[in-house]
Design a protein around this motif. Sequence first.
Motif, short mmCIF file in Angstrom:
data_model
loop_
_atom_site.label_atom_id
_atom_site.label_comp_id
_atom_site.label_asym_id
_atom_site.label_seq_id
_atom_site.Cartn_x
_atom_site.Cartn_y
_atom_site.Cartn_z
N THR A 217 0.63 -1.34 -0.12
CA THR A 217 -0.06 -0.05 0.17
C THR A 217 0.77 1.16 -0.02
OG1 THR A 217 -1.64 -0.98 1.30
CG2 THR A 217 -1.89 1.24 1.31
N LEU A 218 0.54 2.15 -0.85
CA LEU A 218 1.34 3.58 -0.62
C LEU A 218 0.45 4.36 -0.11
CD1 LEU A 218 2.67 3.91 -4.53
CD2 LEU A 218 3.73 3.38 -2.38
N TYR A 219 1.08 5.40 0.64
CA TYR A 219 0.26 6.38 1.42
C TYR A 219 0.96 7.73 0.96
CZ TYR A 219 -1.25 9.71 5.06
OH TYR A 219 -1.79 10.76 5.87
N ASP A 220 0.13 8.87 0.51
CA ASP A 220 0.49 10.01 0.14
C ASP A 220 0.33 10.89 1.26
OD1 ASP A 220 0.84 12.55 -1.05
OD2 ASP A 220 -0.09 12.27 -2.88
N PRO A 221 1.41 11.44 2.06
CA PRO A 221 1.22 12.05 3.37
C PRO A 221 0.60 13.66 2.86
CG PRO A 221 3.42 11.78 3.05
CD PRO A 221 2.73 10.86 1.85
N LEU A 222 0.99 13.82 1.72
CA LEU A 222 0.36 15.38 1.46
C LEU A 222 -1.24 15.45 1.23
CD1 LEU A 222 3.20 16.78 -0.75
CD2 LEU A 222 2.78 17.30 1.70
N GLN A 223 -1.76 14.47 0.41
CA GLN A 223 -3.02 14.20 0.17
C GLN A 223 -3.87 13.33 1.07
OE1 GLN A 223 -3.94 13.79 -3.98
NE2 GLN A 223 -2.38 14.87 -4.76
#
Length: 176
Positions: free
Chosen positions: A75-81
């Motif tokens: 799983t990828l997490y985009d902390p900005l969005q």
Amino acid sequence: DDEIGRECLLKVSYSSHDKLKAVCRSWEAMLSSPQFYEDRKICGTSEQFICLIQAIPKGNSADDKWQATRAYGLTLYDPLQGAWDRLPSIPQFPDGIPLFCECFWVDQKLVMIGGWNPSRWEAMNSVFIYDFTSGKWRRGADMERIRSFFACAVSPSGLIYVAGGHENNKNALRTC
């Protein structure tokens, strides 16, 4: 003009790149180019993600959702969005990634090394590479030996070193 289009595309979030590749062949070629992602870094528009290995829930009810799960996915997490996105499965392992594998980031690629085959419970020497530029998995060159529970490191030049661990009969290895 192609140059104006390129400047605009350099600023678009990575999460939209797959959809933009479908617009036209020139955009697909541009967004599939490693140079495009190098240019994003240079101009400060590249994004940073956190990659997590997470259990894939089985069953639908709250009681059996996490029971006897052996499947794990990336799983990828985009902390900005604040957005989460599951990476596609490795074609050879559609139900989850190899157990106890090592995972590294090298040049817009996620490299998964070794581990145990989740259906046969055997150590492997397999290497799989997810290319974020193309959005696809491919098979890398196998390690020379089957290994599990080994140590890994990535050099500044992008070489991956593998050391120690156990072979298929659980005997300790003293090789790199």
